[in-house]
Design an enzyme around this catalytic site. Structure first.
Site, mmCIF file in Angstrom:
data_model
loop_
_atom_site.group_PDB
_atom_site.id
_atom_site.type_symbol
_atom_site.label_atom_id
_atom_site.label_comp_id
_atom_site.label_asym_id
_atom_site.label_seq_id
_atom_site.Cartn_x
_atom_site.Cartn_y
_atom_site.Cartn_z
ATOM 1 N N HIS A 102 -5.909 -6.846 -3.745
ATOM 2 C CA HIS A 102 -4.589 -6.064 -4.183
ATOM 3 C C HIS A 102 -4.532 -5.826 -5.763
ATOM 4 O O HIS A 102 -4.783 -6.546 -6.247
ATOM 5 C CB HIS A 102 -3.386 -6.605 -3.535
ATOM 6 C CG HIS A 102 -2.356 -5.894 -4.235
ATOM 7 N ND1 HIS A 102 -1.403 -6.496 -5.321
ATOM 8 C CD2 HIS A 102 -1.540 -4.778 -3.866
ATOM 9 C CE1 HIS A 102 -0.514 -5.542 -5.661
ATOM 10 N NE2 HIS A 102 -0.353 -4.619 -4.914
ATOM 11 N N SER A 263 1.456 6.259 3.027
ATOM 12 C CA SER A 263 0.871 5.678 1.713
ATOM 13 C C SER A 263 1.435 4.536 1.419
ATOM 14 O O SER A 263 0.756 3.484 1.198
ATOM 15 C CB SER A 263 1.230 6.707 0.585
ATOM 16 O OG SER A 263 0.349 8.084 0.819
#
Length: 302
Positions: A102, A263
């Site tokens: 991430h 998203s």
């Protein structure tokens, strides 16, 4: 500053998605350009069902308008206009031997009634979530982060590594989400750092991402794995989901500012398990990972 940073993340998105398509070898990113009714929009790119990447997203957004009431309380301010832009990515590889990654790099401004900037800051970071612990991979990821930090301030790596360990902590499980990396927020102008200095630092970290992650993927993507390894990966992905939905400020910000839901939730993996009261076997590789997650360690010398 906001124009410069938005231009940067546009370019960085192209760079990262091109490289990840090359790493996967088969799958391509699907692109959606979207608009936010209150102001602004973004460019979402999602990749799925590849030979290396099971699911991933590399998204940019630039939104503006009135600061929602929930965010006013978070920032302890009254009514204000805001602008926020950033790049956020999550990559969930197919193989349990390859870690999830991430990263996020962002910039925020708030304005008074005359449109003058009353506050601005940078934030971001990058962190690694393995399912099986290869210590050399952890060292490589952290070393790359440290090199980027040291170019700007030798105190940044230990400070932001510690903040990362504290932030990505699943308090309800009393364990880390992964093995950390960097996390920084509210990076504002000071006597030591101008906003230009912070821009240079954040972009340095952004530029280091591919070097931090891709060599690990290349090294582990051909490793054999079993059905049991895959089951463990899906159980650990459940903890990833828990963090994102319970604790993650970025998810909260997107939901509270009427962000694009597809998203925002692209960070969630496609295949996850929650097994009741699951504990790995004593002495196993799975238990080795858990012990590290319960007590974050320093992977390299500060």
């Amino acid at each position: 500053m906001k124009d410069n940073f938005y231009t940067y993340i546009l370019q960085l998105q192209n760079q990262i998605t091109s490289k990840l398509e090359e790493v996967d070898g088969i799958a391509k990113f699907r692109e959606d350009v979207w608009e936010r009714p209150e102001g602004g929009g973004g460019r979402t790119r999602v990749i799925e069902n590849g030979q290396v990447i099971e699911k991933g997203g590399v998204n940019i957004s630039a939104v503006h308008g009135k600061l929602p009431e929930a965010m006013q309380k978070m920032f302890n301010v009254g009514e204000a206009d805001f602008f926020a832009c950033g790049l956020s990515l999550v990559i969930h590889p197919k193989s349990p031997m390859v870690p999830t990654v991430h990263a996020n790099w962002r910039y925020f401004e708030m304005y008074d009634d005359d449109g003058k900037i009353i506050n601005s800051w940078f934030g971001g970071g990058q962190d690694l979530t393995p399912y099986y612990l290869f210590e050399e991979d952890a060292i490589h990821f952290h070393q790359t982060c440290k090199i980027a930090c040291d170019k700007h301030n030798s105190e940044f790596y230990p400070k932001f590594k510690k903040q990362c360990d504290a932030y990505f902590w699943n308090t309800h499980r009393n364990e880390a989400r992964g093995i950390g990396g960097l996390f920084f927020d509210y990076c504002k102008e000071s006597t030591e750092m101008t906003m230009e200095n912070w821009f240079n630092f954040v972009t340095e970290v952004g530029n280091s991402f591919l070097q931090a992650y891709v060599p690990i993927v290349d090294k582990r993507k051909e490793f054999p794995y079993t059905y049991e390894n895959r089951t463990w990966q899906e159980i650990r992905r459940g903890r990833y989901v828990e963090f994102n939905l319970v604790h993650d400020k970025g998810t909260l910000f997107g939901l509270k500012t009427n962000g694009r839901i597809e998203s925002i939730l692209m960070s969630l993996p496609p295949h996850v398990q929650w097994v009741y009261d699951h504990h790995p076997e004593s002495g196993s590789e799975e238990e080795k990972l858990i012990k590290v997650l319960e007590n974050p360690i320093n992977w390299i010398e500060d």
